[in-house]
Design an enzyme around this catalytic site. Sequence first.
Site, PDB file in Angstrom:
ATOM      1  N   SER A  53      40.154  69.299  12.540  1.00  0.00           N
ATOM      2  CA  SER A  53      40.286  70.614  11.886  1.00  0.00           C
ATOM      3  C   SER A  53      38.972  71.254  11.483  1.00  0.00           C
ATOM      4  CB  SER A  53      41.212  70.527  10.669  1.00  0.00           C
ATOM      5  OG  SER A  53      42.483  70.146  11.079  1.00  0.00           O
TER       6      SER A  53
ATOM      7  N   THR B   5      55.607  67.770  13.007  1.00  0.00           N
ATOM      8  CA  THR B   5      56.672  68.101  12.048  1.00  0.00           C
ATOM      9  C   THR B   5      56.401  69.431  11.356  1.00  0.00           C
ATOM     10  OG1 THR B   5      55.462  66.720  10.478  1.00  0.00           O
ATOM     11  CG2 THR B   5      57.385  65.725  11.515  1.00  0.00           C
TER      12      THR B   5
ATOM     13  N   ASP C  76      46.620  72.200   8.290  1.00  0.00           N
ATOM     14  CA  ASP C  76      45.169  72.001   8.328  1.00  0.00           C
ATOM     15  C   ASP C  76      44.459  72.795   7.236  1.00  0.00           C
ATOM     16  OD1 ASP C  76      45.944  70.624  10.537  1.00  0.00           O
ATOM     17  OD2 ASP C  76      45.051  71.983  11.998  1.00  0.00           O
TER      18      ASP C  76
END
Length: 384
Positions: free
Chosen positions: A128, A36, A174
Amino acid sequence: MSLKEKVHAVFQNSFGCEPDLYVRAPGRVNLIGEHTDYNDGFVLPCAIDYETVVALQRRDDDKVVVVAADYANQRDEFSLSQPIEAHADQLWSNYIRGVVKYLLEKGLSLKGLNMVVSGNVPQGAGLSSSASLEVAIGQAFNDAYQLGLTPAAIALNGQEAENKFVGCNCGIMDQMISASGEKDHALLLDCRSLQTRLVKMPDDLAVLIVHSNVKRGLVDSEYNTRRAQCESAARYFGVKALRDVTLEQLQQAAEQGKLEPVVYQRARHVITENERTLAAADALETGDLEKMGVLMAESHNSMRDDFAITVPAIDTLVEILQQHIGNDGGARMTGGGFGGCVVALLRPAQVDDVIAAVEAEYPAKTGLKPTCYVCKASDGAGIF
């Protein structure tokens, strides 16, 4: 040995003195809101207690010297007064060089630093590690030289480094959660406005991340294809991003035969995932873990059926977790897809039994060995 002790010891060995400061920046897991971010939508990540730590000392000249404690103490040196180019041989160096390059391009007044860097964010797991490193380096310069950068500015600078210097086309989530997470909270992030809302997580909630150890192929090309499909749907509706399209509009266009079936499916995932993410923030805040579990299951099914980014081993792993967690939490794939990790929310009292079940059943059904990480929602980047 803690990360802080590790960077301290390596710093003393490398530079023969004590560091001025220590900074840290965490990895993250996205609880819900997948694919998204580049559609200007909503995501709900939390920072986790796996992180990158930097020991640093200010210099009087314009030289940056970095020692990578996790890469056999490899060194990198570069000058702030020369054009900063990519390092040909040390990929880790480029995350650092990129962050510094874009800080300089913003006209900020920097001097050199001596730094030792170490981290325990699992690499290649979709948690991440790269954003954690970028934010840690931005935080290091910010705190060393009182640059006055906001968490959002540090995050955007890290994203710019990854997009333009490292060459990975990531969204902003992130770096943003690494820079601005808060202990015991998730962060509802609007990827268009960058507005955030802290979402208190229930006290009696554990975050379990299970790495599928599926070898990931095709991730980049498939990611780019999904992105192009979403952009073509947005173009059809004449809007900037799928964030601006309602489910009703989408269904109407599909009924009139205006959209390719596959583009319709991709868009349906994004539009419904945005709705689920907003609902999940409310469910989490009110401690409604049953509702949260339903939303996580719907999210996973949508990624599997509409967005087509799961693989059989991941689906199996999610089923095992859902079965053993029951109605008091849930599980879904997290990250870009085609492997990587599953995130589960459950009661702390269930954790040991659920891990035991996963470690027994997942290899039996897939031939793969899972890696489990029990995490807590943690603070974003800062001095410690």
